[in-house]
Design a protein around this motif. Structure first.
Motif, PDB file in Angstrom:
ATOM      1  N   HIS A  29      11.771  -0.894  -2.125  1.00  0.00           N
ATOM      2  CA  HIS A  29      12.539  -1.477  -1.036  1.00  0.00           C
ATOM      3  C   HIS A  29      12.100  -0.843   0.280  1.00  0.00           C
ATOM      4  O   HIS A  29      11.782   0.344   0.322  1.00  0.00           O
ATOM      5  N   ALA A  30      12.114  -1.626   1.328  1.00  0.00           N
ATOM      6  CA  ALA A  30      11.925  -1.109   2.688  1.00  0.00           C
ATOM      7  C   ALA A  30      13.165  -1.524   3.459  1.00  0.00           C
ATOM      8  O   ALA A  30      13.447  -2.712   3.603  1.00  0.00           O
ATOM      9  N   LYS A  31      13.909  -0.548   3.925  1.00  0.00           N
ATOM     10  CA  LYS A  31      15.175  -0.853   4.585  1.00  0.00           C
ATOM     11  C   LYS A  31      15.047  -0.673   6.087  1.00  0.00           C
ATOM     12  O   LYS A  31      14.277   0.149   6.571  1.00  0.00           O
ATOM     13  N   TYR A  32      15.843  -1.447   6.802  1.00  0.00           N
ATOM     14  CA  TYR A  32      15.918  -1.415   8.260  1.00  0.00           C
ATOM     15  C   TYR A  32      14.556  -1.618   8.918  1.00  0.00           C
ATOM     16  O   TYR A  32      14.160  -0.885   9.820  1.00  0.00           O
ATOM     17  N   VAL A  33      13.832  -2.632   8.437  1.00  0.00           N
ATOM     18  CA  VAL A  33      12.563  -3.010   9.038  1.00  0.00           C
ATOM     19  C   VAL A  33      12.874  -3.905  10.235  1.00  0.00           C
ATOM     20  O   VAL A  33      13.697  -4.818  10.134  1.00  0.00           O
ATOM     21  N   ARG A  34      12.237  -3.669  11.365  1.00  0.00           N
ATOM     22  CA  ARG A  34      12.506  -4.466  12.554  1.00  0.00           C
ATOM     23  C   ARG A  34      11.773  -5.794  12.429  1.00  0.00           C
ATOM     24  O   ARG A  34      10.674  -5.994  12.960  1.00  0.00           O
ATOM     25  N   LEU A  35      12.403  -6.686  11.705  1.00  0.00           N
ATOM     26  CA  LEU A  35      11.828  -7.975  11.353  1.00  0.00           C
ATOM     27  C   LEU A  35      12.974  -8.890  10.950  1.00  0.00           C
ATOM     28  O   LEU A  35      13.867  -8.462  10.235  1.00  0.00           O
ATOM     29  N   ALA A  36      12.943 -10.121  11.409  1.00  0.00           N
ATOM     30  CA  ALA A  36      13.982 -11.074  11.026  1.00  0.00           C
ATOM     31  C   ALA A  36      13.800 -11.456   9.562  1.00  0.00           C
ATOM     32  O   ALA A  36      12.679 -11.662   9.098  1.00  0.00           O
ATOM     33  N   ASP A  37      14.907 -11.549   8.825  1.00  0.00           N
ATOM     34  CA  ASP A  37      14.814 -11.854   7.398  1.00  0.00           C
ATOM     35  C   ASP A  37      14.253 -13.243   7.139  1.00  0.00           C
ATOM     36  O   ASP A  37      13.574 -13.462   6.139  1.00  0.00           O
ATOM     37  N   THR A  38      14.489 -14.188   8.042  1.00  0.00           N
ATOM     38  CA  THR A  38      13.956 -15.547   7.840  1.00  0.00           C
ATOM     39  C   THR A  38      12.439 -15.553   7.904  1.00  0.00           C
ATOM     40  O   THR A  38      11.783 -16.290   7.162  1.00  0.00           O
ATOM     41  N   VAL A  97       4.702 -10.255  -9.757  1.00  0.00           N
ATOM     42  CA  VAL A  97       5.852 -10.172  -8.862  1.00  0.00           C
ATOM     43  C   VAL A  97       6.941 -11.078  -9.412  1.00  0.00           C
ATOM     44  O   VAL A  97       6.811 -12.303  -9.379  1.00  0.00           O
ATOM     45  N   GLN A  98       8.006 -10.494  -9.929  1.00  0.00           N
ATOM     46  CA  GLN A  98       9.082 -11.304 -10.485  1.00  0.00           C
ATOM     47  C   GLN A  98      10.065 -11.728  -9.406  1.00  0.00           C
ATOM     48  O   GLN A  98      10.473 -12.882  -9.358  1.00  0.00           O
ATOM     49  N   GLU A  99      10.440 -10.803  -8.529  1.00  0.00           N
ATOM     50  CA  GLU A  99      11.367 -11.117  -7.445  1.00  0.00           C
ATOM     51  C   GLU A  99      10.822 -10.535  -6.152  1.00  0.00           C
ATOM     52  O   GLU A  99      10.282  -9.436  -6.139  1.00  0.00           O
ATOM     53  N   ALA A 100      10.981 -11.280  -5.089  1.00  0.00           N
ATOM     54  CA  ALA A 100      10.628 -10.804  -3.751  1.00  0.00           C
ATOM     55  C   ALA A 100      11.622 -11.435  -2.798  1.00  0.00           C
ATOM     56  O   ALA A 100      11.704 -12.659  -2.700  1.00  0.00           O
ATOM     57  N   TYR A 101      12.395 -10.611  -2.124  1.00  0.00           N
ATOM     58  CA  TYR A 101      13.422 -11.161  -1.238  1.00  0.00           C
ATOM     59  C   TYR A 101      13.642 -10.245  -0.050  1.00  0.00           C
ATOM     60  O   TYR A 101      13.283  -9.067  -0.067  1.00  0.00           O
ATOM     61  N   ALA A 102      14.227 -10.813   0.988  1.00  0.00           N
ATOM     62  CA  ALA A 102      14.581 -10.068   2.195  1.00  0.00           C
ATOM     63  C   ALA A 102      16.032 -10.381   2.535  1.00  0.00           C
ATOM     64  O   ALA A 102      16.412 -11.541   2.636  1.00  0.00           O
ATOM     65  N   ASN A 103      16.820  -9.335   2.692  1.00  0.00           N
ATOM     66  CA  ASN A 103      18.215  -9.482   3.073  1.00  0.00           C
ATOM     67  C   ASN A 103      18.380  -9.083   4.528  1.00  0.00           C
ATOM     68  O   ASN A 103      17.622  -8.273   5.055  1.00  0.00           O
ATOM     69  N   PHE A 112      17.198  -6.709  12.033  1.00  0.00           N
ATOM     70  CA  PHE A 112      16.620  -5.837  11.028  1.00  0.00           C
ATOM     71  C   PHE A 112      16.785  -6.499   9.660  1.00  0.00           C
ATOM     72  O   PHE A 112      17.680  -7.321   9.472  1.00  0.00           O
ATOM     73  N   SER A 113      15.917  -6.130   8.716  1.00  0.00           N
ATOM     74  CA  SER A 113      16.042  -6.686   7.374  1.00  0.00           C
ATOM     75  C   SER A 113      15.663  -5.634   6.344  1.00  0.00           C
ATOM     76  O   SER A 113      15.034  -4.626   6.657  1.00  0.00           O
TER      77      SER A 113
END
Length: 139
Positions: free
Chosen positions: A26-35, A91-97, A123-124
């Protein structure tokens, strides 16, 4: 709950039995829009590691560089922590929250008639979960 066992002991043993043993990162608080991150992550779902790395290496988006770091970290976790062969992974799952948007992290955008609008800095949290090909369901 079994007799003679406290709630904490019961939950500890239950959680140990149900622990997810798939390699993940996981990479948390990345300055990137989740969309924007979801656009890139949808391309690598279900792909082998080599193919996913190639897609991310030649993708010009910033989200691809973030996803590549997370993918490499997940592969390293699989190899080092779980002793898995990296050639058999996909890669089974790849998601951004969506991460938090603090009020200290917004800017003012000048608008008409002397007004101002907030520009939120988003952030995402980017997550990638791998799995072994031998457990992949046949379609």
């Amino acid at each position: 709950m079994p007799k003679g066992q406290s709630r904490t002991q019961y939950k500890r043993t239950r959680n140990k039995e149900n622990k997810d043993l798939r390699p993940q990162a996981h990479a948390k608080y990345v300055r990137l829009a989740d969309t924007k991150a979801k656009i890139v992550l949808d391309q690598i779902k279900g792909k082998q590691i080599a193919e996913a790395r190639a897609l991310l290496l030649f993708n010009p988006r910033y989200a691809a560089s973030v996803a590549l770091k997370v993918l490499d970290s997940a592969v390293a976790n699989a190899e080092h922590n779980l002793g898995m062969d990296t050639e058999n992974l996909y890669v089974q799952e790849a998601y951004a929250n969506r991460g938090s948007s603090h009020y200290s992290r917004w800017r003012l955008q000048p608008r008409a008639r002397g007004r101002a609008n907030r520009t939120e800095i988003k952030f995402s949290h980017v997550s990638i979960v791998l799995n072994d090909v031998s457990t992949k369901k046949k379609k």
